[in-house]
Design an enzyme around this catalytic site. Structure first.
Site, PDB file in Angstrom:
ATOM      1  N   ASN A 131     -19.183  -9.209  16.490  1.00 53.87           N
ATOM      2  CA  ASN A 131     -20.482  -8.609  16.432  1.00 53.87           C
ATOM      3  C   ASN A 131     -21.458  -9.396  15.634  1.00 53.87           C
ATOM      4  OD1 ASN A 131     -19.330  -7.766  14.120  1.00 53.87           O
ATOM      5  ND2 ASN A 131     -19.783  -5.812  14.450  1.00 53.87           N
ATOM      6  N   HIS A 132     -21.205 -10.426  14.920  1.00 54.86           N
ATOM      7  CA  HIS A 132     -22.166 -11.261  13.888  1.00 54.86           C
ATOM      8  C   HIS A 132     -23.180 -11.973  14.722  1.00 54.86           C
ATOM      9  CE1 HIS A 132     -18.347 -11.581  10.970  1.00 54.86           C
ATOM     10  NE2 HIS A 132     -18.762 -10.375  10.964  1.00 54.86           N
ATOM     11  N   GLU A 135     -30.765 -12.449  13.964  1.00 55.52           N
ATOM     12  CA  GLU A 135     -31.849 -11.857  14.926  1.00 55.52           C
ATOM     13  C   GLU A 135     -33.177 -11.966  14.539  1.00 55.52           C
ATOM     14  OE1 GLU A 135     -31.219  -8.513  17.626  1.00 55.52           O
ATOM     15  OE2 GLU A 135     -32.338  -7.325  15.987  1.00 55.52           O
ATOM     16  N   ASN A 235     -18.128  -3.986   4.109  1.00 55.33           N
ATOM     17  CA  ASN A 235     -16.524  -4.086   4.013  1.00 55.33           C
ATOM     18  C   ASN A 235     -16.281  -4.458   2.380  1.00 55.33           C
ATOM     19  OD1 ASN A 235     -16.504  -3.370   6.583  1.00 55.33           O
ATOM     20  ND2 ASN A 235     -15.865  -5.589   7.392  1.00 55.33           N
ATOM     21  N   HIS A 287     -23.855   1.821   9.221  1.00 56.51           N
ATOM     22  CA  HIS A 287     -24.014   0.361   9.030  1.00 56.51           C
ATOM     23  C   HIS A 287     -24.621  -0.367  10.419  1.00 56.51           C
ATOM     24  CE1 HIS A 287     -20.444  -0.249  11.299  1.00 56.51           C
ATOM     25  NE2 HIS A 287     -20.461  -1.713  11.195  1.00 56.51           N
ATOM     26  N   GLY A 288     -24.747   0.697  11.161  1.00 56.61           N
ATOM     27  CA  GLY A 288     -25.234   0.135  12.830  1.00 56.61           C
ATOM     28  C   GLY A 288     -25.104   1.380  13.615  1.00 56.61           C
ATOM     29  N   GLY A 290     -22.718   1.549  16.055  1.00 56.12           N
ATOM     30  CA  GLY A 290     -21.441   1.926  16.315  1.00 56.12           C
ATOM     31  C   GLY A 290     -21.182   1.624  17.569  1.00 56.12           C
ATOM     32  N   LYS A 365     -26.320 -15.498  18.871  1.00 57.88           N
ATOM     33  CA  LYS A 365     -24.917 -15.311  18.783  1.00 57.88           C
ATOM     34  C   LYS A 365     -23.993 -16.596  18.558  1.00 57.88           C
ATOM     35  CE  LYS A 365     -22.944 -11.469  19.449  1.00 57.88           C
ATOM     36  NZ  LYS A 365     -22.617 -10.690  18.387  1.00 57.88           N
TER      37      LYS A 365
END
Length: 369
Positions: A131-132, A135, A235, A287-288, A290, A365
């Site tokens: 998911n890195h 943007e 994390n 953090h986002g 989800g 991406k």
């Protein structure tokens, strides 16, 4: 907010959480020596450990709760480019070669962060998979104008968000720990715990350097400059109130401003933590958005319905660069929860104040060349 023994769920409707994620959270709460567990609004099932959660223990450290991508997080940069001058096509044409190893002075960059030269790696300065992303965004709405002005932010500049972590370094650290101890917790002050914390802290610092190098590579490719507004870690395990706070996919509420992204086809939110209720959520935030679907499910559902070409534009008219055929379906906007609902849950719990809403312009991406 819903509480049960040492487990707290931050949500207006906890029943909407994935039962698998709740089972994982409950299992973790029963670990010997675990004192408090919090599930945040973006909670979803992970590889044995729920993501979007915080865990506090007075006496023990569990490396497997931090996971393999130690130090993964978000950096938000304000660029020198005015929004009115942003041309998607022109930007797309310039973003090449950024998945290749960085040819800059890696050892010097690491040394500035107090890291040894042996941690130099071809992965430094690269985004990685999953998911890195990087943007480019613009301000869609300033929700708190007075605070926005106090922070010295500009509403006419292109923003750049970088999401990446420690790449293979964190994975190697976790693999070593699992080989030695499995999922058994390390006792506070024990030699093995101190050794893990030293390597963990190096991986966190490496990840911060990595995001800065990534950002500068993209800025250089576009002939722009920029300044970093924030860099937060999702994390980690840190000392907290005479104990150890583990965050697995959770943003800190004690490090200043936080950016909480939606999917690549949705808005992101710049928020300020509210300290009054922070302890209710172990000083942690979503953090986002989800995940709503697993990567496997997302690919199965969407690859039958859409062509790759259909996935290169979003409902917000933003563009996507992703030349990994599987990844573009796995990370599709449909695979994620509604970010507006996640933010509303945090607001309802009294945990954040929204400063601004950010609209995606271009999500990067991976590219073959």
């Amino acid at each position: 907010m819903n509480e049960q023994n040492s487990l707290t769920l931050i949500a207006r409707e906890p029943a909407r959480f994935d039962p698998v994620a709740l089972d994982q959270l409950e299992t973790t709460s029963r670990l010997e020596g675990m004192d408090r567990v919090v599930g945040l609004p973006d909670l979803h099932a992970g590889n044995g450990i729920a993501v979007g959660a915080a865990f506090w223990s007075q006496k023990r450290i569990w490396p497997h709760l931090v996971g393999s991508d130690i130090g993964c997080g978000m950096a938000l940069w304000e660029t020198s480019l005015a929004v009115r001058k942003f041309r998607v096509g022109k930007v797309e044409r310039k973003l090449h070669g950024l998945d290749e190893p960085w040819d800059g002075p890696a050892e010097h960059a690491l040394a500035k962060a107090g890291l040894p030269p042996e941690l130099a790696s071809p992965a430094l300065g690269t985004i990685g998979g999953g998911n890195h992303f990087v943007e480019f965004q613009r301000i869609e709405e300033v929700v708190a104008p007075d605070r926005f002005a106090e922070l010295g932010l500009k509403d006419d500049r292109v923003l750049m968000m970088v999401h990446s972590g420690s790449r293979g370094l964190g994975q190697a650290i976790l693999q070593e720990q699992m080989a030695r101890h499995g999922t058994e917790g390390l006792h506070d002050g024990a030699p093995d715990a101190d050794a893990y914390l030293q390597r963990h802290n190096q991986a966190v610092a490496w990840a911060v350097v990595n995001r800065a190098v990534i950002a500068n590579r993209f800025l250089d490719a576009l002939g722009m400059s920029g300044n970093c507004l924030l860099d937060i870690v999702h994390n980690s395990v840190t000392r907290h109130r005479e104990g150890w706070l583990h965050r697995k996919g959770a943003a800190p509420a004690d490090c200043g401003l936080v950016v909480i992204p939606g999917s690549r086809g949705d808005f992101s939110y710049l928020v300020e933590p509210v300290p009054d209720r922070a302890d209710d959520a172990l000083y942690s935030l979503a953090h986002g958005a989800g995940r709503k679907w697993s990567r496997k499910d997302a690919h199965a559902r969407l690859s039958r319905r859409y062509r790759v070409a259909d996935m290169l534009r979003t409902k917000l008219s933003s563009h996507v660069i992703c030349e990994d055929r599987r990844l573009i379906f796995e990370e599709a906007p449909e695979a994620y929860k509604d970010i507006a609902g996640v933010i509303a849950d945090l607001e309802a719990a009294g945990l954040v104040r929204v400063i601004a809403c950010l609209r995606p312009l271009l999500s990067y991406k991976t590219r073959a060349s």
